[in-house]
Design a protein around this motif. Structure first.
Motif, PDB file in Angstrom:
ATOM      1  N   THR A   1      46.933  26.213  19.600  1.00  0.00           N
ATOM      2  CA  THR A   1      47.305  25.844  18.230  1.00  0.00           C
ATOM      3  C   THR A   1      46.958  26.969  17.263  1.00  0.00           C
ATOM      4  O   THR A   1      46.039  27.750  17.502  1.00  0.00           O
ATOM      5  CB  THR A   1      46.586  24.559  17.775  1.00  0.00           C
ATOM      6  N   ARG A   2      47.707  27.034  16.171  1.00  0.00           N
ATOM      7  CA  ARG A   2      47.445  28.050  15.151  1.00  0.00           C
ATOM      8  C   ARG A   2      46.269  27.651  14.266  1.00  0.00           C
ATOM      9  O   ARG A   2      45.413  28.462  13.939  1.00  0.00           O
ATOM     10  CB  ARG A   2      48.694  28.264  14.282  1.00  0.00           C
ATOM     11  N   GLN A   3      46.263  26.390  13.844  1.00  0.00           N
ATOM     12  CA  GLN A   3      45.222  25.912  12.951  1.00  0.00           C
ATOM     13  C   GLN A   3      44.124  25.201  13.743  1.00  0.00           C
ATOM     14  O   GLN A   3      44.371  24.678  14.835  1.00  0.00           O
ATOM     15  CB  GLN A   3      45.813  24.955  11.910  1.00  0.00           C
ATOM     16  N   PRO A   4      42.909  25.161  13.196  1.00  0.00           N
ATOM     17  CA  PRO A   4      41.826  24.449  13.878  1.00  0.00           C
ATOM     18  C   PRO A   4      42.018  22.941  13.785  1.00  0.00           C
ATOM     19  O   PRO A   4      42.722  22.441  12.906  1.00  0.00           O
ATOM     20  CB  PRO A   4      40.579  24.893  13.104  1.00  0.00           C
ATOM     21  N   GLN A   5      41.388  22.220  14.695  1.00  0.00           N
ATOM     22  CA  GLN A   5      41.413  20.763  14.635  1.00  0.00           C
ATOM     23  C   GLN A   5      40.228  20.229  13.822  1.00  0.00           C
ATOM     24  O   GLN A   5      40.321  19.196  13.176  1.00  0.00           O
ATOM     25  CB  GLN A   5      41.377  20.176  16.053  1.00  0.00           C
ATOM     26  N   LEU A   6      39.111  20.951  13.855  1.00  0.00           N
ATOM     27  CA  LEU A   6      37.911  20.566  13.108  1.00  0.00           C
ATOM     28  C   LEU A   6      37.396  21.778  12.350  1.00  0.00           C
ATOM     29  O   LEU A   6      37.269  22.863  12.922  1.00  0.00           O
ATOM     30  CB  LEU A   6      36.827  20.051  14.059  1.00  0.00           C
ATOM     31  N   VAL A   7      37.098  21.583  11.064  1.00  0.00           N
ATOM     32  CA  VAL A   7      36.579  22.660  10.217  1.00  0.00           C
ATOM     33  C   VAL A   7      35.261  22.204   9.601  1.00  0.00           C
ATOM     34  O   VAL A   7      35.118  21.047   9.199  1.00  0.00           O
ATOM     35  CB  VAL A   7      37.579  23.009   9.092  1.00  0.00           C
ATOM     36  N   ILE A   8      34.295  23.120   9.539  1.00  0.00           N
ATOM     37  CA  ILE A   8      33.039  22.854   8.835  1.00  0.00           C
ATOM     38  C   ILE A   8      32.872  23.915   7.756  1.00  0.00           C
ATOM     39  O   ILE A   8      32.973  25.111   8.029  1.00  0.00           O
ATOM     40  CB  ILE A   8      31.822  22.884   9.779  1.00  0.00           C
ATOM     41  N   GLU A   9      32.643  23.463   6.520  1.00  0.00           N
ATOM     42  CA  GLU A   9      32.386  24.359   5.397  1.00  0.00           C
ATOM     43  C   GLU A   9      31.030  23.993   4.801  1.00  0.00           C
ATOM     44  O   GLU A   9      30.674  22.807   4.725  1.00  0.00           O
ATOM     45  CB  GLU A   9      33.467  24.224   4.319  1.00  0.00           C
ATOM     46  N   ALA A  10      30.271  24.999   4.366  1.00  0.00           N
ATOM     47  CA  ALA A  10      28.927  24.765   3.841  1.00  0.00           C
ATOM     48  C   ALA A  10      28.729  25.529   2.543  1.00  0.00           C
ATOM     49  O   ALA A  10      29.272  26.629   2.370  1.00  0.00           O
ATOM     50  CB  ALA A  10      27.875  25.202   4.864  1.00  0.00           C
TER      51      ALA A  10
ATOM     52  N   ASN B   1      49.329  22.137   8.301  1.00  0.00           N
ATOM     53  CA  ASN B   1      50.470  21.890   9.201  1.00  0.00           C
ATOM     54  C   ASN B   1      50.268  20.686  10.116  1.00  0.00           C
ATOM     55  O   ASN B   1      50.816  20.626  11.216  1.00  0.00           O
ATOM     56  CB  ASN B   1      50.756  23.138  10.057  1.00  0.00           C
ATOM     57  N   GLY B   2      49.437  19.736   9.662  1.00  0.00           N
ATOM     58  CA  GLY B   2      49.199  18.538  10.453  1.00  0.00           C
ATOM     59  C   GLY B   2      48.281  18.745  11.638  1.00  0.00           C
ATOM     60  O   GLY B   2      48.030  17.809  12.405  1.00  0.00           O
ATOM     61  N   GLU B   3      47.763  19.959  11.818  1.00  0.00           N
ATOM     62  CA  GLU B   3      46.901  20.258  12.966  1.00  0.00           C
ATOM     63  C   GLU B   3      45.426  20.039  12.656  1.00  0.00           C
ATOM     64  O   GLU B   3      44.633  19.776  13.566  1.00  0.00           O
ATOM     65  CB  GLU B   3      47.126  21.700  13.432  1.00  0.00           C
ATOM     66  N   VAL B   4      45.037  20.178  11.389  1.00  0.00           N
ATOM     67  CA  VAL B   4      43.637  19.986  11.011  1.00  0.00           C
ATOM     68  C   VAL B   4      43.387  18.487  10.855  1.00  0.00           C
ATOM     69  O   VAL B   4      43.945  17.844   9.968  1.00  0.00           O
ATOM     70  CB  VAL B   4      43.304  20.722   9.701  1.00  0.00           C
ATOM     71  N   GLY B   5      42.542  17.938  11.721  1.00  0.00           N
ATOM     72  CA  GLY B   5      42.321  16.496  11.717  1.00  0.00           C
ATOM     73  C   GLY B   5      41.088  16.053  10.969  1.00  0.00           C
ATOM     74  O   GLY B   5      41.006  14.909  10.520  1.00  0.00           O
ATOM     75  N   ALA B   6      40.104  16.940  10.829  1.00  0.00           N
ATOM     76  CA  ALA B   6      38.854  16.551  10.176  1.00  0.00           C
ATOM     77  C   ALA B   6      38.197  17.761   9.536  1.00  0.00           C
ATOM     78  O   ALA B   6      38.245  18.870  10.074  1.00  0.00           O
ATOM     79  CB  ALA B   6      37.896  15.910  11.184  1.00  0.00           C
ATOM     80  N   VAL B   7      37.583  17.529   8.380  1.00  0.00           N
ATOM     81  CA  VAL B   7      36.826  18.563   7.677  1.00  0.00           C
ATOM     82  C   VAL B   7      35.445  18.004   7.366  1.00  0.00           C
ATOM     83  O   VAL B   7      35.320  16.921   6.783  1.00  0.00           O
ATOM     84  CB  VAL B   7      37.522  18.992   6.369  1.00  0.00           C
ATOM     85  N   LEU B   8      34.427  18.731   7.769  1.00  0.00           N
ATOM     86  CA  LEU B   8      33.044  18.382   7.443  1.00  0.00           C
ATOM     87  C   LEU B   8      32.549  19.325   6.359  1.00  0.00           C
ATOM     88  O   LEU B   8      32.663  20.548   6.494  1.00  0.00           O
ATOM     89  CB  LEU B   8      32.144  18.517   8.677  1.00  0.00           C
TER      90      LEU B   8
END
Length: 283
Positions: A154-163, A184-191
């Motif tokens: 996939t091009r985009q991550p599925q899970l992202v964490i930002e701090a 693009n509908g690929e990122v499912g969750a952001v923490l």
């Protein structure tokens, strides 16, 4: 060199500048370069109302200069027109890397994560991972996430964490929309991890974590919020954050449990270690 506009009450580690003071891109580029070169401890350089062309050009310029790039992370939100550079991130900005390393070890040793799943996920730290493939209205945005899990196909991550420290929180709230609406509908969750110094000496740190996703109607919603520090007095067992296996793997892991659990206890361990390196303590 140029006048700087810093809103009243802002943090000394955050310098905010209106891009309209620069007559040409060249002046803007010089200001960004000087800001990075003259920063010797953690600081965030924030530029407001930056055009997409200027943001793209200065990002390519910094990326091509190893001495500039090595100590900074670049972000641009094309919806808010905010360009910002995190220079010399502190240990607490990277504690999620240690957290996820501990979590992956626990998943693997307990058999919760299969060897094929472990291979298929591609953990990446923000530095050196510049993401650009966003969809409208975030098409020209640029992000260097603090941590991300991305499947190898996939091009985009599925899970992202930002701090961030609390002073930068509003930008992270904007950027969760960038990831979830522009991914693009690929990122499912952001923490999102927020840290805040408290007490008269500022030696204690509070922390919280928020989980965001998209509901069945396509709305971006907060799904969970937990205190990292202080530990709630009524807490008997450290909470977990469930992450959908389907969100990470799609149909690639049939027959497995539907969720993977991110343990807040391991996040607390990683954050305590990072704060100790900075001479700080959990609240």
């Amino acid at each position: 060199m140029f006048p700087v506009s810093t809103p009243e009450g802002s943090s000394p580690t955050e310098v905010v500048t209106q891009a309209e003071i620069f007559n040409t891109y060249e002046y803007f580029r010089i200001h960004v370069r000087s800001g990075i070169e003259e920063t010797h401890s953690f600081r965030e350089l924030v530029y407001l109302d930056v055009s997409e062309d200027w943001a793209g050009e200065v990002t390519r310029y910094v990326d091509s200069n190893h001495k500039l790039k090595v100590d900074c992370r670049i972000n641009y939100n094309s919806m808010t027109k905010t360009f910002w550079v995190r220079v010399k991130p502190e240990a607490i900005h990277g504690c999620q890397v240690d957290w996820m390393r501990r979590q992956f070890t626990a998943w693997s040793t307990s058999g919760v994560l299969s060897s094929s799943e472990d291979w298929f996920l591609n953990p990446e730290i923000g530095t050196g991972t510049t993401m650009r493939d966003f969809q409208a209205p975030y098409t020209s945005s640029i992000k260097e996430p603090d941590y991300m899990l991305r499947c190898r196909d996939t091009r985009q991550p599925q899970l992202v964490i930002e701090a961030s420290w609390a002073e930068s929180w509003s930008r992270l709230l904007d950027d969760k929309h960038l990831w979830l609406a522009g991914g693009n509908g690929e990122v499912g969750a952001v923490l999102l991890l927020q840290w805040l110094k408290v007490g008269s000496l500022g030696k204690r740190v509070c922390g919280l974590v928020e989980l965001y996703g998209v509901d069945e109607h396509g709305n971006i919603v907060m799904k969970q919020r937990e205190s990292i520090f202080p530990v709630p007095p009524s807490e008997e067992t450290a909470p977990v954050i469930p992450i959908s296996r389907h969100m990470l793997f799609g149909t690639r892991s049939p027959g497995q449990a539907p969720t993977l659990s991110l343990d807040i206890s391991r996040l607390r361990e990683a954050a305590t270690k990072a704060l100790g390196l900075m001479g700080l303590l959990p609240a």
